[in-house]
Design an enzyme around this catalytic site. Structure first.
Site, PDB file in Angstrom:
ATOM      1  N   THR A  14      38.481  17.989 -23.394  1.00 17.42           N
ATOM      2  CA  THR A  14      37.237  18.514 -23.413  1.00 17.42           C
ATOM      3  C   THR A  14      36.203  17.268 -23.259  1.00 17.42           C
ATOM      4  OG1 THR A  14      36.952  18.607 -25.616  1.00 17.42           O
ATOM      5  CG2 THR A  14      37.751  20.247 -24.582  1.00 17.42           C
ATOM      6  N   ASP A  15      34.950  17.611 -22.740  1.00 15.48           N
ATOM      7  CA  ASP A  15      33.885  16.748 -22.469  1.00 15.48           C
ATOM      8  C   ASP A  15      32.941  17.034 -23.669  1.00 15.48           C
ATOM      9  OD1 ASP A  15      32.655  19.221 -21.950  1.00 15.48           O
ATOM     10  OD2 ASP A  15      32.383  18.657 -19.847  1.00 15.48           O
ATOM     11  N   MET A  16      31.776  16.237 -23.583  1.00 14.54           N
ATOM     12  CA  MET A  16      30.702  16.538 -24.619  1.00 14.54           C
ATOM     13  C   MET A  16      30.075  17.865 -24.727  1.00 14.54           C
ATOM     14  SD  MET A  16      28.653  12.651 -24.123  1.00 14.54           S
ATOM     15  CE  MET A  16      27.758  13.163 -25.719  1.00 14.54           C
TER      16      MET A  16
END
Length: 132
Positions: A14-16
């Site tokens: 996942t990203d931020m």
């Protein structure tokens, strides 16, 4: 032929914003294609030792939704040879019944020197025996 490959979304995927980073969908569909090759009885290490590899030459992708940490996804793939050297994959990443990513991938069989090579006879035979 059709194939389903399960994927679990890990935190590292996942990203931020907490959703799957867009490039990771390409990893998921690559894993599914690698699984297909293995299930068809092809040994890519042995192929490489014989100077033969599969190279992705085209990806057409559509991002249709999102997935997040902990989601369970499935990569649905249909595939067939096209001509003597190309292998076409139509792939969808689904969360349940919802398609969140779709791609059409063209892989070409090549020598390690970069010259087109006929798809392996073993692969052609297996794909022709399944009605594709």
């Amino acid at each position: 032929m059709s194939h389903v490959f399960p994927v679990r979304v890990f935190y590292e995927d996942t990203d931020m914003a907490g959703i799957v980073y867009y490039a990771n969908y390409l990893r998921y569909i690559e894993r599914a294609r690698s699984d297909i090759v293995e299930q068809l009885g092809l040994d890519q290490r042995a192929m490489r030792a014989e100077a033969m590899v599969f190279v992705v030459t085209r990806v057409e992708a559509d991002y249709l939704g999102t997935a997040g940490f902990g989601d369970r996804l499935d990569v649905h793939t249909t595939h067939a040879p096209k001509g003597a050297v190309r292998w076409i994959f139509d792939q969808e990443v689904r969360r349940g019944d919802t398609v969140i990513f779709r791609a059409i991938v063209t892989a070409v069989c090549m020598t390690t020197a970069g010259k087109p090579q006929r798809l392996p006879a073993k692969l052609r035979a297996k794909l022709s025996n399944t009605g594709t």
